[in-house]
Structure formats: structure tokens, C-alpha cells
Design an enzyme around this catalytic site. Structure first.
Site, PDB file in Angstrom:
ATOM      1  N   ILE A  31      61.057  36.706  80.818  1.00  0.00           N
ATOM      2  CA  ILE A  31      60.982  37.329  82.144  1.00  0.00           C
ATOM      3  C   ILE A  31      61.177  36.307  83.270  1.00  0.00           C
ATOM      4  O   ILE A  31      61.587  36.674  84.375  1.00  0.00           O
ATOM      5  CB  ILE A  31      59.643  38.089  82.289  1.00  0.00           C
ATOM      6  CG1 ILE A  31      59.724  39.153  83.366  1.00  0.00           C
ATOM      7  CG2 ILE A  31      58.483  37.136  82.537  1.00  0.00           C
ATOM      8  CD1 ILE A  31      58.576  40.157  83.331  1.00  0.00           C
ATOM      9  N   ASN A  85      55.909  25.940  71.915  1.00  0.00           N
ATOM     10  CA  ASN A  85      54.772  25.342  72.611  1.00  0.00           C
ATOM     11  C   ASN A  85      53.507  25.732  71.849  1.00  0.00           C
ATOM     12  O   ASN A  85      53.343  26.897  71.474  1.00  0.00           O
ATOM     13  CB  ASN A  85      54.685  25.867  74.049  1.00  0.00           C
ATOM     14  CG  ASN A  85      55.858  25.405  74.894  1.00  0.00           C
ATOM     15  OD1 ASN A  85      56.368  24.300  74.704  1.00  0.00           O
ATOM     16  ND2 ASN A  85      56.296  26.239  75.810  1.00  0.00           N
ATOM     17  N   GLY A  91      51.560  23.509  76.343  1.00  0.00           N
ATOM     18  CA  GLY A  91      52.020  24.409  77.399  1.00  0.00           C
ATOM     19  C   GLY A  91      52.090  25.864  76.986  1.00  0.00           C
ATOM     20  O   GLY A  91      52.774  26.666  77.628  1.00  0.00           O
ATOM     21  N   GLN A  92      51.364  26.231  75.919  1.00  0.00           N
ATOM     22  CA  GLN A  92      51.416  27.621  75.456  1.00  0.00           C
ATOM     23  C   GLN A  92      50.562  28.510  76.361  1.00  0.00           C
ATOM     24  O   GLN A  92      49.389  28.214  76.613  1.00  0.00           O
ATOM     25  CB  GLN A  92      50.909  27.720  74.012  1.00  0.00           C
ATOM     26  CG  GLN A  92      51.059  29.118  73.428  1.00  0.00           C
ATOM     27  CD  GLN A  92      50.608  29.203  71.969  1.00  0.00           C
ATOM     28  OE1 GLN A  92      49.990  28.279  71.440  1.00  0.00           O
ATOM     29  NE2 GLN A  92      50.925  30.317  71.335  1.00  0.00           N
ATOM     30  N   HIS A  98      55.928  32.106  69.371  1.00  0.00           N
ATOM     31  CA  HIS A  98      57.267  32.432  69.861  1.00  0.00           C
ATOM     32  C   HIS A  98      58.102  31.173  69.919  1.00  0.00           C
ATOM     33  O   HIS A  98      57.608  30.098  70.254  1.00  0.00           O
ATOM     34  CB  HIS A  98      57.214  33.121  71.232  1.00  0.00           C
ATOM     35  CG  HIS A  98      56.380  32.403  72.241  1.00  0.00           C
ATOM     36  ND1 HIS A  98      55.009  32.494  72.265  1.00  0.00           N
ATOM     37  CD2 HIS A  98      56.719  31.583  73.255  1.00  0.00           C
ATOM     38  CE1 HIS A  98      54.536  31.767  73.269  1.00  0.00           C
ATOM     39  NE2 HIS A  98      55.554  31.184  73.874  1.00  0.00           N
ATOM     40  N   LEU A  99      59.365  31.355  69.608  1.00  0.00           N
ATOM     41  CA  LEU A  99      60.337  30.266  69.674  1.00  0.00           C
ATOM     42  C   LEU A  99      61.213  30.496  70.899  1.00  0.00           C
ATOM     43  O   LEU A  99      61.878  31.536  71.006  1.00  0.00           O
ATOM     44  CB  LEU A  99      61.188  30.260  68.397  1.00  0.00           C
ATOM     45  CG  LEU A  99      62.282  29.202  68.287  1.00  0.00           C
ATOM     46  CD1 LEU A  99      61.726  27.787  68.427  1.00  0.00           C
ATOM     47  CD2 LEU A  99      63.023  29.344  66.959  1.00  0.00           C
ATOM     48  N   HIS A 100      61.177  29.534  71.846  1.00  0.00           N
ATOM     49  CA  HIS A 100      62.073  29.606  73.000  1.00  0.00           C
ATOM     50  C   HIS A 100      63.463  29.146  72.569  1.00  0.00           C
ATOM     51  O   HIS A 100      63.590  28.137  71.855  1.00  0.00           O
ATOM     52  CB  HIS A 100      61.613  28.650  74.111  1.00  0.00           C
ATOM     53  CG  HIS A 100      60.291  28.957  74.734  1.00  0.00           C
ATOM     54  ND1 HIS A 100      60.188  29.546  75.980  1.00  0.00           N
ATOM     55  CD2 HIS A 100      59.016  28.743  74.320  1.00  0.00           C
ATOM     56  CE1 HIS A 100      58.903  29.674  76.307  1.00  0.00           C
ATOM     57  NE2 HIS A 100      58.168  29.187  75.317  1.00  0.00           N
TER      58      HIS A 100
HETATM   59  P1  5GP Z   1      54.706  29.766  76.519  1.00  0.00           P
HETATM   60  O1  5GP Z   1      54.362  29.132  77.827  1.00  0.00           O
HETATM   61  O2  5GP Z   1      53.511  30.461  75.914  1.00  0.00           O
HETATM   62  O3  5GP Z   1      55.398  28.864  75.547  1.00  0.00           O
HETATM   63  O4  5GP Z   1      55.796  30.866  76.845  1.00  0.00           O
HETATM   64  C1  5GP Z   1      55.485  32.177  77.220  1.00  0.00           C
HETATM   65  C2  5GP Z   1      56.717  32.744  77.836  1.00  0.00           C
HETATM   66  O5  5GP Z   1      56.552  34.133  77.940  1.00  0.00           O
HETATM   67  C3  5GP Z   1      57.012  32.210  79.246  1.00  0.00           C
HETATM   68  O6  5GP Z   1      58.283  31.580  79.262  1.00  0.00           O
HETATM   69  C4  5GP Z   1      56.964  33.461  80.105  1.00  0.00           C
HETATM   70  O7  5GP Z   1      57.932  33.447  81.141  1.00  0.00           O
HETATM   71  C5  5GP Z   1      57.206  34.569  79.110  1.00  0.00           C
HETATM   72  N1  5GP Z   1      56.600  35.824  79.491  1.00  0.00           N
HETATM   73  C6  5GP Z   1      55.352  36.020  79.983  1.00  0.00           C
HETATM   74  N2  5GP Z   1      55.135  37.316  80.217  1.00  0.00           N
HETATM   75  C7  5GP Z   1      56.283  37.958  79.869  1.00  0.00           C
HETATM   76  C8  5GP Z   1      56.679  39.336  79.884  1.00  0.00           C
HETATM   77  O8  5GP Z   1      55.934  40.231  80.282  1.00  0.00           O
HETATM   78  N3  5GP Z   1      57.933  39.619  79.461  1.00  0.00           N
HETATM   79  C9  5GP Z   1      58.788  38.659  79.009  1.00  0.00           C
HETATM   80  N4  5GP Z   1      59.996  39.034  78.617  1.00  0.00           N
HETATM   81  N5  5GP Z   1      58.446  37.351  78.974  1.00  0.00           N
HETATM   82  C10 5GP Z   1      57.212  37.012  79.401  1.00  0.00           C
END
Ligand code: 5GP
Ligand code: ZN
Length: 112
Positions: A31, A85, A91-92, A98-100
Site C-alpha cells: 500500500i 524484515n 523493521g517488521q 512476508h517477503l518484499h
Molecule cells: P514490514 O515493515 O512489516 O516488513 O512490512 C509491512 C508492509 O506492509 C509495509 O511495507 C506496509 O506498507 C505494508 N502494509 C501495511 N498495511 C497494508 C495494507 O493495508 N495493505 C497493503 N497492501 N500493504 C500494507
């Protein structure tokens, strides 16, 4: 898990912009994209983070899906980055594994 954002996406309660799905994984656009392509690939069953990954096959499926999506989106040759992460220092922010997959711009190293 009832109170997990990504479990709600897997169940269909929240509808993300899906780019790929099979019986094990769901992939959808982030998002807040940090690159022209920014996709998140999640296992369909709840795993909190990499520390809880007890299935090597599932890990491989996440990674192979990343390569497949990069190819489909046209970034296989130019390059892309994959990131897990894990917990606070990693930074999680969403505690469902999840894999970016990021592509479409030149990445820097070291990461911030
Ligand atoms: P993290 O920081 O945990 O590695 O990544 C979480 C990711 O989830 C972030 O890049 C954030 O932008 C994404 N994210 C958070 N909320 C939502 C959502 O409601 N929809 C989508 N598609 N992504 C989200
Ligand atoms: Zn979950």
C-alpha cells in the site's frame, strides 16, 4: 489468526491488489510502495516471522514466487531486491511473515 491484517487478506475479508496466488501463497501490491514494483508475498497460513518458519518447502515457494513475479513484471534482467524484515530491529511492522519484492529503481546498500 483473527486479528492479523495479512490473514484477513488471505481470507478475503480485506481485498488487496493481488498479483499472484496459488494454494500456498498470496502476493499483492504494498500500500506504500518503495519502488515502482513493490509486492508482498505471504504464506496463506499464519507464520509470525522468519523465526517461525518451520517448512523449508514453504520458504522455497516464497522465494520462487518472488522470482516469478519479478519475471512477469519485467524486472528479472534489470534486477530487484527481496527482503524479509524480522522483529523490531529488522523493521517488521506486520507480524505475519512476508517477503518484499522491490524493483524498477537502483537500490542502495547498506539498507537504512
Ligand atoms: P514490514 O515493515 O512489516 O516488513 O512490512 C509491512 C508492509 O506492509 C509495509 O511495507 C506496509 O506498507 C505494508 N502494509 C501495511 N498495511 C497494508 C495494507 O493495508 N495493505 C497493503 N497492501 N500493504 C500494507
Ligand atoms: Zn496472519
Amino acid at each position: 489468526m483473527t486479528d492479523c491484517l495479512f490473514c484477513k487478506m488471505v481470507s478475503g475479508e480485506i481485498k488487496p491488489d493481488v498479483v499472484f496466488e496459488d494454494d500456498q501463497v498470496l502476493a499483492f501490491r504494498d500500500i506504500h510502495p518503495q519502488a515502482p514494483m513493490h509486492v508482498l508475498i505471504v504464506p496463506k497460513r499464519h507464520v509470525a516471522n522468519l523465526n517461525g518458519l518451520d517448512d523449508a518447502l514453504l520458504g522455497g515457494q516464497l522465494l520462487q514466487t518472488a522470482a516469478k513475479i519479478a519475471e512477469q513484471q519485467g524486472y528479472a534482467e534489470s534486477g530487484y531486491r527481496t527482503v524479509f524484515n524480522c522483529n523490531d530491529d529488522g523493521g517488521q511492522t506486520v507480524h505475519h511473515l512476508h517477503l518484499h519484492v522491490l524493483g524498477g529503481r537502483r537500490m542502495t546498500w547498506p539498507p537504512g
